[in-house]
Design an enzyme around this catalytic site. Structure first.
Site, PDB file in Angstrom:
ATOM      1  N   GLU A  18       0.828  -1.220   0.000  1.00 14.29           N
ATOM      2  CA  GLU A  18       0.000   0.000   0.000  1.00 14.29           C
ATOM      3  C   GLU A  18       0.858   1.264   0.000  1.00 14.29           C
ATOM      4  O   GLU A  18       1.895   1.325   0.647  1.00 14.29           O
ATOM      5  CB  GLU A  18      -0.918   0.056   1.230  1.00 14.29           C
ATOM      6  N   ASP A  21       2.616   2.853  -4.980  1.00 17.48           N
ATOM      7  CA  ASP A  21       2.558   3.087  -6.432  1.00 17.48           C
ATOM      8  C   ASP A  21       2.881   4.525  -6.818  1.00 17.48           C
ATOM      9  O   ASP A  21       3.133   4.804  -7.980  1.00 17.48           O
ATOM     10  CB  ASP A  21       1.221   2.613  -7.037  1.00 17.48           C
ATOM     11  N   GLY A 106     -12.329   1.388  -0.694  1.00 13.96           N
ATOM     12  CA  GLY A 106     -10.937   1.003  -0.934  1.00 13.96           C
ATOM     13  C   GLY A 106     -10.787  -0.097  -1.961  1.00 13.96           C
ATOM     14  O   GLY A 106      -9.757  -0.768  -2.011  1.00 13.96           O
ATOM     15  N   SER A 110     -13.003   4.336  -8.225  1.00 17.75           N
ATOM     16  CA  SER A 110     -12.636   5.481  -9.081  1.00 17.75           C
ATOM     17  C   SER A 110     -12.033   5.011 -10.398  1.00 17.75           C
ATOM     18  O   SER A 110     -12.419   5.489 -11.474  1.00 17.75           O
ATOM     19  CB  SER A 110     -11.601   6.383  -8.407  1.00 17.75           C
ATOM     20  N   GLU A 142      -8.049  10.802 -13.293  1.00 18.16           N
ATOM     21  CA  GLU A 142      -8.115  10.800 -11.835  1.00 18.16           C
ATOM     22  C   GLU A 142      -7.161  11.827 -11.209  1.00 18.16           C
ATOM     23  O   GLU A 142      -7.531  12.568 -10.322  1.00 18.16           O
ATOM     24  CB  GLU A 142      -7.771   9.398 -11.320  1.00 18.16           C
ATOM     25  N   ASP A 154      -4.295   0.975  -9.648  1.00 18.52           N
ATOM     26  CA  ASP A 154      -5.706   0.620  -9.824  1.00 18.52           C
ATOM     27  C   ASP A 154      -6.089   0.506 -11.297  1.00 18.52           C
ATOM     28  O   ASP A 154      -6.797  -0.413 -11.712  1.00 18.52           O
ATOM     29  CB  ASP A 154      -6.603   1.657  -9.142  1.00 18.52           C
TER      30      ASP A 154
END
Ligand code: GLA
Length: 343
Positions: A18, A21, A106, A110, A142, A154
């Site tokens: 987490e 990126d 989570g 999006s 985004e 994502d």
């Protein structure tokens, strides 16, 4: 031009890695079956775009592709950036968004809404949008249009992943590999069912701390390092030191975890998930009491490991458990946390 077109964008659960990126690190997300579907229909007698969604009550009429500061920005931004790339005139269509993906927990709604809209637009206008262009365009919508600055994980997994193989991605050079998930164990997603306080500003603040720390240490990004030395400790503020610790150690964990997945070592993989959660909670400070409670419950039941998934600040956890114990675990969780939802 097609008169009706459909595009689908999938959500994801991040198994480990987490907040890496946007720091040039490794991530290991898995696509999930829940998705967002965007249907575009020609609306001949209109000079505007109408947008409806099954998750929101309002329907919008858009004449100019400008930001509205609400959910529709992902759709409006997709239209704008698609138009910029292909110079198509988008003005007489109806856009219908349907989602089987819970929003804001989570699981990357999006990216899913953006990818589905861009796919549907490319089908409607019969333009060939290569996977790489689709990923980049969705990323720009985004980051540059909506203004929440995550990395490219994502969009990548929504376009190139699948439900049976985790996507091991090096976000620095974009090399990736698909690794089959464990056969006898399930990655179960448990939603804490509390409103996620993903203040965009908090997310962006964490990102800024990372960028500042890298700058002070004169490295291109935090994942260029494998450990923090004495000198770094002098340079960094407490907050910068904490986020740096998480990022650098988490990056090493992801590389190990990918190897454990390949070697079918579920127990070792699970341990790294819990270590990741502890670091997200104590160093990166994006966990909540509810997420910690779900992680503790799951682990005390006998799951191999658990962690929050996605940005944090609320939302869901992912836990690794033997397939034959999944139903029993669900009951156990509901006893201790009646509001939990399983995805
Ligand atoms: C959000 C962002 C992702 C990633 C995660 C944290 O989901 O959109 O790009 O940074 O947070 O791992």
């Amino acid at each position: 031009m097609n008169t009706v077109s459909i595009g689908e964008g999938f959500g994801r659960v991040n198994l480990i890695g987490e907040h890496l990126d946007y720091n040039g690190g490794h991530v290991l997300p898995l696509q999930i079956k829940n998705s967002i579907i965007c249907e575009i229909v020609e609306n001949k007698n209109s000079e505007s775009i109408s947008i409806v969604s099954d998750k929101y009550k309002d329907s919008l009429t858009v004449k100019k592709l400008e930001k509205r500061n609400n959910w529709a920005d992902f759709v409006i931004g997709s239209c704008l950036y698609f138009d910029k790339k292909f110079s198509v005139k988008i003005n007489n269509i109806s856009i219908d968004i349907k989602s089987s993906l819970p929003l804001g927990v989570g699981l990357s709604s999006s990216a899913a809404i953006t990818v589905s809209t861009l796919k549907s637009l490319s089908c409607y206008f019969q333009k060939n949008l290569a996977d790489e262009d689709l990923i980049n365009l969705a990323f720009k919508v985004e980051n540059d249009f909506v203004g929440v600055g995550g990395g490219v994980m994502d969009q990548f997994v929504s376009v190139l992943g699948n439900q049976y193989e985790a996507l091991f991605l090096d976000t620095f050079n974009k090399n990736y590999e698909l690794i089959p998930i464990f056969k006898d164990y399930q990655f179960l997603i448990i939603d804490s069912n509390t409103q996620r306080i993903l203040s965009d500003s908090e997310f962006n603040k964490k990102k800024e701390l990372c960028l500042n720390a890298a700058k002070k240490m004169k490295i291109q990004n935090l994942c260029a390092k494998t450990k923090i030395d004495e000198n770094d400790i002098q340079l960094l503020s407490d907050e910068e030191l904490n986020v740096s610790k998480h990022v650098i150690e988490e990056n090493l964990r992801v590389v190990k975890a990918a190897q454990y997945l390949k070697d079918n070592k579920a127990e070792e993989f699970g341990k790294l998930m819990t270590e990741s959660h502890i670091s997200l909670s104590q160093h990166y400070r994006v966990s909540t009491d509810n997420l910690n409670k779900l992680v503790d419950l799951s682990n005390s039941f006998g799951a191999l490991g658990s962690k929050l998934t996605g940005a944090g600040f609320g939302g869901a956890i992912v836990t690794l458990v033997k397939k034959e114990l999944v139903e029993e675990l669900k009951k156990y969780i509901l006893d201790g946390y009646p509001n939990a939802k399983f995805i």
